[in-house]
Structure formats: C-alpha cells, structure tokens
Design a protein around this motif. Structure first.
Motif, PDB file in Angstrom:
ATOM      1  N   UNK A 354       0.837  -1.155   0.089  1.00 44.92           N
ATOM      2  CA  UNK A 354      -0.048  -0.100  -0.037  1.00 44.92           C
ATOM      3  C   UNK A 354       0.880   1.258  -0.047  1.00 44.92           C
ATOM      4  N   UNK A 355       1.756   1.332   1.098  1.00 40.19           N
ATOM      5  CA  UNK A 355       2.874   2.556   1.017  1.00 40.19           C
ATOM      6  C   UNK A 355       3.829   2.185  -0.031  1.00 40.19           C
ATOM      7  N   UNK A 356       4.065   0.948  -0.251  1.00 37.54           N
ATOM      8  CA  UNK A 356       5.253   0.230  -1.017  1.00 37.54           C
ATOM      9  C   UNK A 356       6.446   0.728  -0.634  1.00 37.54           C
ATOM     10  N   UNK A 454      -9.613   7.725   6.868  1.00 39.07           N
ATOM     11  CA  UNK A 454      -8.273   8.185   6.971  1.00 39.07           C
ATOM     12  C   UNK A 454      -7.478   6.885   6.734  1.00 39.07           C
ATOM     13  N   UNK A 455      -6.378   6.981   6.392  1.00 39.42           N
ATOM     14  CA  UNK A 455      -5.441   5.693   6.186  1.00 39.42           C
ATOM     15  C   UNK A 455      -5.383   4.909   7.151  1.00 39.42           C
ATOM     16  N   UNK A 482     -10.237  -9.026   2.854  1.00 39.91           N
ATOM     17  CA  UNK A 482      -9.734  -8.643   1.707  1.00 39.91           C
ATOM     18  C   UNK A 482      -9.740  -7.148   1.969  1.00 39.91           C
ATOM     19  N   UNK A 483      -8.848  -6.230   0.888  1.00 41.43           N
ATOM     20  CA  UNK A 483      -8.948  -4.854   0.813  1.00 41.43           C
ATOM     21  C   UNK A 483      -9.812  -4.449  -0.319  1.00 41.43           C
ATOM     22  N   UNK A 522       0.050  -9.784   7.906  1.00 39.68           N
ATOM     23  CA  UNK A 522       0.447  -9.055   6.928  1.00 39.68           C
ATOM     24  C   UNK A 522       0.854  -7.879   7.360  1.00 39.68           C
ATOM     25  N   UNK A 523       1.393  -7.028   6.205  1.00 41.05           N
ATOM     26  CA  UNK A 523       1.644  -5.481   6.526  1.00 41.05           C
ATOM     27  C   UNK A 523       1.233  -4.747   5.207  1.00 41.05           C
TER      28      UNK A 523
END
Length: 575
Positions: A354-356, A454-455, A482-483, A522-523
């Motif tokens: 997500x932030x990668x 928000x994130x 899931x996202x 997960x992260x």
C-alpha cells in the motif's frame, strides 16, 4: 557410474570485489559417504586458487544443476564475496544414491555433509547454509543436529510447526500442495527407477490438475500416489505414525538451536507464519537473528508482481529499496556472523504494502500495534472499533439482538481457491487476486465496512473469532480478509482455516461454540476510501482438503453484540 568432473569458467562482479574478473572452478558430482554408507554428490563452485574460504552449502531435492538455483542465489556472486559454494542433491534425488523418502534422513545427512565440507582443503572450517522451502528445512535439520562447523543459516520461506504449515493448516490438510508436490517429485523418482510409463501417468495426472481434476479423497490418502508407489509430502506417514512429524519439525527444536539465522518470508507465502514465528522465538532466546519479509509469494525470483498487484520495482528481491538485494543481504549477514560482529541494521526489515516502502523495525511482532475489532453484523455490514470500543461508523454493526446467518456446504460444489499464500498447479496462481467471483456465491458470507475516512495500517497477526453452531460433526471454517479498492476490486490480504470436530462424532446444531481462525500475518496500509471485507465459508478447495467428501450441511453464524469479529493489529499513525 557417476564420475566427478572439473571445469573452469570466468566470472566478474566489479561492484563486489576488487578484481574485474575471477577464474572459477566447477567440480560436478563430487561424492561423499554418509555414516550409513550412502553416497551423496555435490557440485562445487570455487575460485581457481589454493585459498581456504568459508563454504556456503545448499542441500536440495530439486536437482543441484537446476537452472532455477541461480534465481535464488547465484554461485558466482557468492564466490565474488569470498565463499566456496557446495550444492548437494539430498539422498535419493538427482545424482545422489539411496532411498527417496522426504525428510527422513535430513538430520543425520545434514550433520555428515556439513562436517565433510568443513574438512575439505578448500574450506577454512566454517560452513553457512541457505535456500528456501525444503532447502530451508534442510538447514534447520542440520542446525538441530548440533554439527559444530555450521555457523549460520538463512532459511527462506520455511515452516515452523509442520501441522500448521506444510502438512496441515488449522487441522485441515494442505491438499493442493500435497498433490502437486508429490506428483512432481514422484515423476522424477519414477524416471530414476526406470519406470517411464508410470512417470508419464504421473505427468498426465499433473496435467489434469489444470483441468480441475484435483482428487477430493479423505485427508492423508491420495490413491494416485499409492498406485504409482511414490511418497507424498509426508502427511500419509504422519497420520500413520505421528512420530515422523519430528523429521521436518522446527518448532520443537528451536530451544536447543543457537545457530544465527536470516529468516526470509513473503506476505503471500504458504509458510509465512512459520518464518515469523521461528524468528520471534530465536530473538526471545537471545539468538542474533534477522528477518526480511517482502510482498512475495513462494517463488524463487522474488518478483514485485504478486498476482494481479504490482508493488513496484523497489519491492523486488533483486532491487530491494533500489539499494540492496536478497543475495547481498545474505552475505552481509553471513559476513557479520563469521566476523563475530553485529549486523549494522535493525533486526527486522518489512515491506509495507500500500505504501510500497521498506521499513526497519526492532522486533516482531510490533510492540506498538493496537488490537482493533472488526465486528461482523447483520445486513452484510462490518464495523471497525478502536481499542477503546468506539465505532468507526455512525451506527453499530447491530443495535438490537444478535442475528443469525446461515452458511451452507455442498461437497460437490466447494468454494474454489482463488489466490492466497499457496503453492499449487499453475492453474491456481498464488498471490493477490480480485475475489469478485467468490463473493457472488451463495455459500460465502460477505461483510464490508464503510469507506475509510483516513489511512489504516494493519501490520501483524490477524485472527477471527466466530460464535457458531456447526451443522456437521466435522466442519471447516474458512475466513478471508480483503481490501476493497475504490474501483471495486476486492483483493485478498490474509486467510485461514480451522477444522472443528465434535467429540462424539455427531453434529449438534443446537450447541454454540467459539471458533478461532488464525489468518496469519500481513503488513499493508489502506488509503482513505478503501474498505475492508470479510468472507466466511466452509471450504477453499482444492487448497485445503474437504471436511466432508460428499453430502451437504448448513451451519449458523451468530452476528452482532460482539459475537463474531476479526482481530486486527492496527499501527497508530506517526506523530
């Protein structure tokens, strides 16, 4: 008779050594003899000089000359860093002699091989090991043997408890892995025995997996393999004799192992949680170990393309953060251990999807993670609650009495496997995939949050707590988180299964019980506008073997009032 050969070649790694090229010697099929008289053979890559160096040992059942081996760690790169590389076929595989029986001989053969390598005139007496999956387990078995010349290991993508990783997961058999792995290793075993017709039959069976011809026989027994007379991954032996689990166990031996380890995992790897647990236990014991987790699957190429998601060039194992690589990380770790100095970086390096971005941490699990409840309510709604109980939505998941949802199972039409941390036939690809077809099924319950304001970062272990009334004496409870992206794609993050069995062998649909499902870790950071979605089902086939080989049943899931919820490790925003 297999005879050793010697060849020379030239390699160059200007960025990692003082010379622009290095003359190398490759000796193939070099024999050693184990304590019980079996000859194992290895290929040895070393600089063409008389210097004694530390040795990097790889023990593999997948052919020491395989072209896939350099994808994980190129022997030429290792040589440029000052190491001799020894790649050995394990007993009964490749050019090594003896009987092929997965796991059975790896402890004793690991001890004998390390001691043999250390005594060679090219080695300075110090041995390190690397490799992933089965190759990772050969490292743990050698470490458990207590061989003193083994100074460090780097087990990649390797389980901890075999009954919650490679043989079973939450009590359900790792059916998809067992079938495909056993057929693939069985083909080469049959060719080795000179049984070409039987090997072709195994190949036909393997091809049939891509046409949906996965067998749904009772757990632990796959008649195909019995007919072909080849071993499975170990589940059949473990069910017949539980003591054989010790042959591939890591968890039970960790308290006795003091060998420093570089643990390498992937958020979509089939053995992820074992990698994390092994690292965490070693740190608790004071062993100087390190952890790297990328967004990867159970693939030797560490690609940033994970299913239909691409996490960017810097996510790849060959270009980590654009400043490092998996190979370089290995040798920085080995160099530090052999020099008896600490590695000059934090013990944990994680890729936050997500932030990668890569991020260094001091520990795993992260101490600052706050447990947050994702409550499952009626009307297919899910509500996030803070650690203090506040709701993230204007309404609670349910304001009245607990609701009941029915969950159905039909053995003839199980919920199909779509992505995740798995290792199966190519027609069942691993990684992150849109779950829209799964979500349309009547035998899958779906719960979705409102869009995030928000994130939200989730980093750590995820668990589901369900209040249920099982509809069968044996039932599997499959949960997936899931996202959901703004474009509507629902991408799987984590999943898990728990097999529930009644004590008397009969279904009691009137009795309630709580079922906990470990979804592993997960992260990921979800941006504002994303939503979380939860699936509940009674199957995920052929990844996990069916709880019932035939028939159907209906179970109840209690919703609302805190009955069923997901435990999320949420990382507070940075100050």
């Amino acid at each position: 008779m297999t005879r050793p050969t010697r060849n020379e070649y030239v390699t160059g790694y200007e960025s990692t050594c003082n010379c622009t090229e290095m003359r190398m010697t490759l000796e193939t099929d070099v024999p050693m003899t184990t304590r019980d008289g079996v000859v194992l053979r290895a290929d040895i890559h070393r600089p063409d000089d008389a210097d004694r160096r530390p040795a990097l040992l790889v023990r593999t059942p997948y052919d020491k000359a395989s072209p896939y081996q350099p994808l994980y760690l190129d022997p030429r790169f290792a040589a440029s860093r000052g190491y001799v590389v020894v790649i050995q076929d394990v007993r009964g595989r490749g050019t090594s002699e003896g009987e092929w029986l997965p796991w059975k001989h790896e402890t004793e053969d690991g001890f004998d091989t390390v001691a043999w390598v250390a005594a060679q005139d090219f080695c300075d007496g110090r041995v390190v090991m690397c490799g992933a999956s089965y190759l990772g387990n050969t490292q743990w078995r050698a470490a458990a043997s207590g061989v003193p010349e083994l100074r460090a290991i780097a087990p990649g993508m390797t389980w901890s408890n075999p009954l919650d990783g490679i043989l079973r997961r939450g009590g359900a058999p790792e059916h998809g892995l067992n079938v495909v792995w056993s057929l693939m290793t069985g083909m080469t075993e049959l060719l080795r025995r000179g049984k070409a017709a039987e090997a072709m039959e195994a190949a036909h069976r393997y091809d049939g997996l891509g046409r949906g011809e996965y067998p749904s026989y009772p757990a632990g027994r796959i008649p195909w393999l019995e007919e072909l007379d080849v071993p499975d991954i170990g589940l059949r032996r473990a069910d017949a004799d539980p003591k054989t689990v010790a042959e591939l166990d890591v968890d039970s031996y960790l308290d006795e192992i003091r060998t420093p380890a570089l643990h390498i995992g992937g958020w979509y790897d089939i053995f992820l949680q074992g990698t994390l647990d092994n690292f965490a236990r070693q740190r608790e014991l004071g062993v100087a170990s390190h952890l790297i987790v990328g967004p990867w699957t159970h693939s030797p190429d560490f690609t940033p393309q994970v299913g239909e998601m691409n996490f960017g060039l810097a996510a790849g194992g060959q270009s980590m953060g654009l400043t490092s690589s998996i190979a370089a990380e290995h040798f920085e770790f080995f160099d530090a251990v052999l020099a008896d100095r600490p590695l000059d970086r934090a013990p944990v390096r994680l890729f936050v999807m997500g932030r990668n971005e890569w991020r260094d941490e001091e520990s795993w699990p992260l101490a600052r993670a706050a447990t947050t409840r994702l409550e499952l309510g009626s009307a297919e709604r899910a509500v996030l609650r803070s650690p203090h109980g506040e709701s993230s939505a204007d309404e609670d998941a349910d304001s009245g009495s607990p609701a009941v949802a029915t969950l159905t199972f039909e053995a003839s039409e199980p919920v199909p496997t779509v992505g995740g941390g798995l290792a199966m036939h190519d027609s069942f690809p691993w990684g992150a995939w849109n779950q829209r077809d799964v979500e349309r099924r009547d035998d899958v319950l779906v719960f979705t949050t409102d869009p995030l304001d928000e994130p939200l970062e989730i980093t750590g272990r995820v668990r589901a707590h369900l209040r249920v009334r099982p509809g069968a004496a044996v039932s599997d409870w499959v949960v997936r988180v899931c996202a959901v992206r703004p474009d509507g794609r629902s991408i799987n993050l984590v999943d898990g299964v728990t097999r529930v069995e009644s004590t008397d062998g009969r279904a009691d649909t009137s009795g309630e019980r709580t079922v906990t499902v470990d979804l592993w870790s997960t992260s990921i950071e979800l941006a504002a506008g994303h939503r979380l979605r939860v699936h509940l089902a009674h199957s995920n086939f052929p990844r996990w073997g069916l709880s019932q080989p035939d028939g159907s049943f209906i179970s109840d899931v209690l919703l609302g009032a805190g009955d069923s919820w997901i435990e999320l490790p949420v990382i507070p925003p940075s100050a």
